[in-house]
Design an enzyme around this catalytic site. Structure first.
Site, PDB file in Angstrom:
ATOM      1  N   LYS A  63     -17.828 -10.459  17.196  1.00  0.00           N
ATOM      2  CA  LYS A  63     -17.162 -11.073  16.052  1.00  0.00           C
ATOM      3  C   LYS A  63     -16.680 -12.479  16.391  1.00  0.00           C
ATOM      4  CE  LYS A  63     -15.506 -11.520  11.935  1.00  0.00           C
ATOM      5  NZ  LYS A  63     -14.460 -10.694  11.309  1.00  0.00           N
ATOM      6  N   THR A  70     -10.366  -7.948  12.983  1.00  0.00           N
ATOM      7  CA  THR A  70     -10.831  -8.890  13.999  1.00  0.00           C
ATOM      8  C   THR A  70      -9.672  -9.093  14.958  1.00  0.00           C
ATOM      9  OG1 THR A  70     -12.329  -9.995  12.467  1.00  0.00           O
ATOM     10  CG2 THR A  70     -11.700 -11.210  14.439  1.00  0.00           C
ATOM     11  N   LYS A 110      -5.979 -17.238  13.333  1.00  0.00           N
ATOM     12  CA  LYS A 110      -5.770 -16.208  14.363  1.00  0.00           C
ATOM     13  C   LYS A 110      -7.064 -15.936  15.121  1.00  0.00           C
ATOM     14  CE  LYS A 110      -6.495 -12.193  13.033  1.00  0.00           C
ATOM     15  NZ  LYS A 110      -7.615 -11.220  12.917  1.00  0.00           N
TER      16      LYS A 110
END
Length: 290
Positions: A174, A99, A242
């Site tokens: 995502k 990701t 993150k």
């Protein structure tokens, strides 16, 4: 034929290792690389070959998968001195399942294209359970013809595999996924905390609310872990932070304010500061019950 192709897989963490096991079980020849060789020991014992660098892993392979931690890791693995694009052969396909940043996915696509290499961004959802069971959701960005060529291999470890569009589209999708999880996890933790404070039988509560309108993957799969005090990662808390950071930054580029994910990131940061970075996302319950 696609079933004769040589595969490299870079990043053998919680999810990457399970994906490699599926590929080995399907009789593919797989070369692996991880920063720590010990993390790949089980895979080597199962028949995977070992490479000393991403550059070595990519050399002479037809498909190179990556699943690492942070965008900085992705950039190093692809574009660094010992990176994939230093040795990947013309006609090969690189597939980043990390990701990461949509803008970085587009950059890698362009650099790869100049070298005659196809590039796909294909982040996944489903956590450690999905990886183990081969039921991951995979969101794919890149050229559609490349997606169609890859599909038989993606189906070995994925179940819900959707082509989203041009390079970067997989990563944007995502982000949509992570935004839902970020705010939903707050609801799951607050619901469980409320039930505990009210003195309810929490397992009966989950039985009632998991299958109705309030049901979610996080409630059904991570709720029980929260109750047991099982904080081991299906997905690292530090990596989730993150992801939220990427989503917030991308939203700002589109002049979109996302207060829900900003709150979630703030709560998770308090746990990161307490040393929970290597625990799972379900650790958010600690914010409420400690």
């Amino acid at each position: 034929m696609i079933d004769t192709k040589k595969i490299a897989f870079i990043g053998t963490g919680v999810m990457g290792a399970s994906i490699v096991k599926h590929l080995l079980k399907a009789k593919y020849q797989v070369t692996v690389y991880s920063r720590t060789k010990a993390k790949a020991r089980d895979l080597i014992d199962l028949g995977a070959n070992w490479a000393e660098t991403p550059k070595e892993a990519a050399s002479e392979h037809d498909i190179i998968f990556t699943m690492v931690g942070f965008p900085t890791d992705v950039e190093e693995v692809y574009l660094g001195e010992n990176g994939i694009l230093q040795s990947a052969k013309e006609g090969s396909i690189v597939v980043d399942m990390t990701t990461s940043e949509p803008t970085l996915a587009k950059k890698i696509y362009e650099v790869a294209k100049q070298k005659g290499i196809a590039s796909v961004d294909a982040p996944v959802s489903g956590g450690d359970i999905g990886a183990q069971n081969g039921t991951l959701s995979i969101m794919v960005g890149g050229e559609k013809a490349v997606f169609e060529e890859l599909l038989p291999i993606l189906q070995i470890f994925g179940e819900n595999i959707v082509y989203q569009g041009e390079a970067g589209s997989g990563q944007h999708t995502k982000m949509c996924n992570q935004l839902l999880i970020a705010t939903n996890m707050i609801g799951v933790c607050e619901s469980i905390s409320y039930a505990l404070k009210a003195g309810l039988d929490i397992e009966k509560v989950l039985q009632s609310i998991s299958t109705g309108a309030a049901g979610s993957w996080s409630l059904s799969n991570l709720g029980p872990r929260m109750i047991k005090g099982d904080l081991e990662p299906g997905f690292y808390l530090k990596h989730f932070i993150k992801d939220m950071k990427i989503a917030i930054e991308e939203a700002e580029k589109m002049n979109l304010d996302l207060p829900g994910v900003k709150l979630s990131k703030e709560l998770y940061n308090t746990l990161l500061e307490k040393g929970y970075g290597d625990k799972g996302t379900q650790t958010l319950i600690k914010y409420y019950i400690d």
